[in-house]
Design a protein around this motif. Sequence first.
Motif, PDB file in Angstrom:
ATOM      1  N   THR A  21       0.829  -1.207   0.000  1.00  0.00           N
ATOM      2  CA  THR A  21       0.000   0.000   0.000  1.00  0.00           C
ATOM      3  C   THR A  21       0.867   1.262   0.000  1.00  0.00           C
ATOM      4  OG1 THR A  21      -0.324  -0.067   2.405  1.00  0.00           O
ATOM      5  CG2 THR A  21      -2.017  -1.111   1.043  1.00  0.00           C
ATOM      6  N   MET A  22       2.013   1.214   0.687  1.00  0.00           N
ATOM      7  CA  MET A  22       2.920   2.359   0.642  1.00  0.00           C
ATOM      8  C   MET A  22       3.517   2.498  -0.759  1.00  0.00           C
ATOM      9  SD  MET A  22       4.753   2.406   4.439  1.00  0.00           S
ATOM     10  CE  MET A  22       6.074   1.423   3.857  1.00  0.00           C
ATOM     11  N   GLN A  23       3.873   1.375  -1.374  1.00  0.00           N
ATOM     12  CA  GLN A  23       4.433   1.395  -2.730  1.00  0.00           C
ATOM     13  C   GLN A  23       3.407   1.933  -3.722  1.00  0.00           C
ATOM     14  OE1 GLN A  23       7.751   0.283  -3.836  1.00  0.00           O
ATOM     15  NE2 GLN A  23       6.947   1.600  -5.419  1.00  0.00           N
ATOM     16  N   GLN A  24       2.167   1.494  -3.581  1.00  0.00           N
ATOM     17  CA  GLN A  24       1.090   1.947  -4.468  1.00  0.00           C
ATOM     18  C   GLN A  24       0.895   3.464  -4.352  1.00  0.00           C
ATOM     19  OE1 GLN A  24      -3.101   0.089  -5.389  1.00  0.00           O
ATOM     20  NE2 GLN A  24      -3.165   1.067  -3.400  1.00  0.00           N
ATOM     21  N   THR A  25       0.887   3.963  -3.135  1.00  0.00           N
ATOM     22  CA  THR A  25       0.744   5.404  -2.913  1.00  0.00           C
ATOM     23  C   THR A  25       1.898   6.162  -3.563  1.00  0.00           C
ATOM     24  OG1 THR A  25      -0.458   5.026  -0.850  1.00  0.00           O
ATOM     25  CG2 THR A  25       0.550   7.199  -1.137  1.00  0.00           C
ATOM     26  N   THR A  26       3.098   5.641  -3.415  1.00  0.00           N
ATOM     27  CA  THR A  26       4.267   6.269  -4.035  1.00  0.00           C
ATOM     28  C   THR A  26       4.117   6.306  -5.552  1.00  0.00           C
ATOM     29  OG1 THR A  26       5.699   5.594  -2.214  1.00  0.00           O
ATOM     30  CG2 THR A  26       6.776   6.106  -4.312  1.00  0.00           C
ATOM     31  N   LEU A  27       3.696   5.193  -6.146  1.00  0.00           N
ATOM     32  CA  LEU A  27       3.513   5.139  -7.599  1.00  0.00           C
ATOM     33  C   LEU A  27       2.473   6.157  -8.064  1.00  0.00           C
ATOM     34  CD1 LEU A  27       3.534   1.276  -8.113  1.00  0.00           C
ATOM     35  CD2 LEU A  27       5.291   2.882  -8.900  1.00  0.00           C
ATOM     36  N   ILE A  28       1.347   6.216  -7.364  1.00  0.00           N
ATOM     37  CA  ILE A  28       0.278   7.145  -7.736  1.00  0.00           C
ATOM     38  C   ILE A  28       0.780   8.588  -7.657  1.00  0.00           C
ATOM     39  CG2 ILE A  28      -1.948   8.098  -6.992  1.00  0.00           C
ATOM     40  CD1 ILE A  28      -2.689   5.149  -6.207  1.00  0.00           C
ATOM     41  N   ASN A  29       1.486   8.902  -6.593  1.00  0.00           N
ATOM     42  CA  ASN A  29       1.970  10.278  -6.413  1.00  0.00           C
ATOM     43  C   ASN A  29       3.117  10.614  -7.360  1.00  0.00           C
ATOM     44  OD1 ASN A  29       0.094  10.808  -4.409  1.00  0.00           O
ATOM     45  ND2 ASN A  29       1.465  10.194  -2.770  1.00  0.00           N
ATOM     46  N   GLU A  30       4.076   9.719  -7.460  1.00  0.00           N
ATOM     47  CA  GLU A  30       5.268   9.992  -8.270  1.00  0.00           C
ATOM     48  C   GLU A  30       4.942  10.147  -9.756  1.00  0.00           C
ATOM     49  OE1 GLU A  30       9.310   7.562  -9.288  1.00  0.00           O
ATOM     50  OE2 GLU A  30       8.719   7.674  -7.173  1.00  0.00           O
ATOM     51  N   TYR A  31       4.041   9.298 -10.243  1.00  0.00           N
ATOM     52  CA  TYR A  31       3.703   9.338 -11.665  1.00  0.00           C
ATOM     53  C   TYR A  31       2.389  10.077 -11.935  1.00  0.00           C
ATOM     54  CZ  TYR A  31       7.501   6.025 -12.118  1.00  0.00           C
ATOM     55  OH  TYR A  31       8.731   5.424 -12.090  1.00  0.00           O
ATOM     56  N   MET A  83      -8.841   6.376 -10.936  1.00  0.00           N
ATOM     57  CA  MET A  83     -10.135   6.095 -11.554  1.00  0.00           C
ATOM     58  C   MET A  83      -9.994   5.693 -13.027  1.00  0.00           C
ATOM     59  SD  MET A  83     -11.965   6.358  -8.969  1.00  0.00           S
ATOM     60  CE  MET A  83     -13.576   6.153  -9.670  1.00  0.00           C
ATOM     61  N   ASP A  84      -8.840   5.929 -13.618  1.00  0.00           N
ATOM     62  CA  ASP A  84      -8.577   5.592 -15.016  1.00  0.00           C
ATOM     63  C   ASP A  84      -8.415   4.078 -15.150  1.00  0.00           C
ATOM     64  OD1 ASP A  84      -7.568   5.192 -17.566  1.00  0.00           O
ATOM     65  OD2 ASP A  84      -5.940   6.630 -17.374  1.00  0.00           O
ATOM     66  N   PRO A  85      -9.156   3.436 -16.067  1.00  0.00           N
ATOM     67  CA  PRO A  85      -9.054   1.984 -16.239  1.00  0.00           C
ATOM     68  C   PRO A  85      -7.630   1.501 -16.526  1.00  0.00           C
ATOM     69  CG  PRO A  85     -10.972   2.806 -17.405  1.00  0.00           C
ATOM     70  CD  PRO A  85     -10.210   4.009 -16.916  1.00  0.00           C
ATOM     71  N   LYS A  86      -6.847   2.273 -17.291  1.00  0.00           N
ATOM     72  CA  LYS A  86      -5.462   1.875 -17.570  1.00  0.00           C
ATOM     73  C   LYS A  86      -4.626   1.904 -16.290  1.00  0.00           C
ATOM     74  CE  LYS A  86      -3.514   4.013 -21.029  1.00  0.00           C
ATOM     75  NZ  LYS A  86      -3.128   4.829 -22.207  1.00  0.00           N
ATOM     76  N   THR A  87      -4.872   2.888 -15.447  1.00  0.00           N
ATOM     77  CA  THR A  87      -4.163   2.978 -14.168  1.00  0.00           C
ATOM     78  C   THR A  87      -4.561   1.820 -13.271  1.00  0.00           C
ATOM     79  OG1 THR A  87      -3.956   5.378 -14.269  1.00  0.00           O
ATOM     80  CG2 THR A  87      -3.825   4.376 -12.090  1.00  0.00           C
ATOM     81  N   LYS A  88      -5.852   1.517 -13.219  1.00  0.00           N
ATOM     82  CA  LYS A  88      -6.319   0.394 -12.396  1.00  0.00           C
ATOM     83  C   LYS A  88      -5.644  -0.903 -12.820  1.00  0.00           C
ATOM     84  CE  LYS A  88     -10.874   2.079 -11.096  1.00  0.00           C
ATOM     85  NZ  LYS A  88     -12.312   1.824 -11.108  1.00  0.00           N
TER      86      LYS A  88
END
Length: 86
Positions: free
Chosen positions: A44-54, A59-64
């Motif tokens: 979950t920390m890694q996911q948050t980092t990915l979302i913020n960094e990139y 909500m985007d299907p490609k991101t999901k």
Amino acid sequence: MSQPTLLCQKLNQIHPKLDKAPIPGDLGQKILNHISKPAWDEWTMQQTTLINEYRLNPMDPKTKQYLYDTMINFLFKNQKPTPPYT
């Protein structure tokens, strides 16, 4: 009373189990049965980092799909996340 533990597939050590499946469906059950709470917290920390960094839009299907695939690779194949689609 002590918390139930399991041999975590990601960390290869005995750690506390998650209290419940973190996502619905078969994959959620697989995570519950094979991934420890510390490993899930790492994800979950890694996911948050990915979302913020990139600057990903969850909500985007490609991101999901990217996050779903990256989660599986991170938890079960011990692969480090790669940059998202371009």
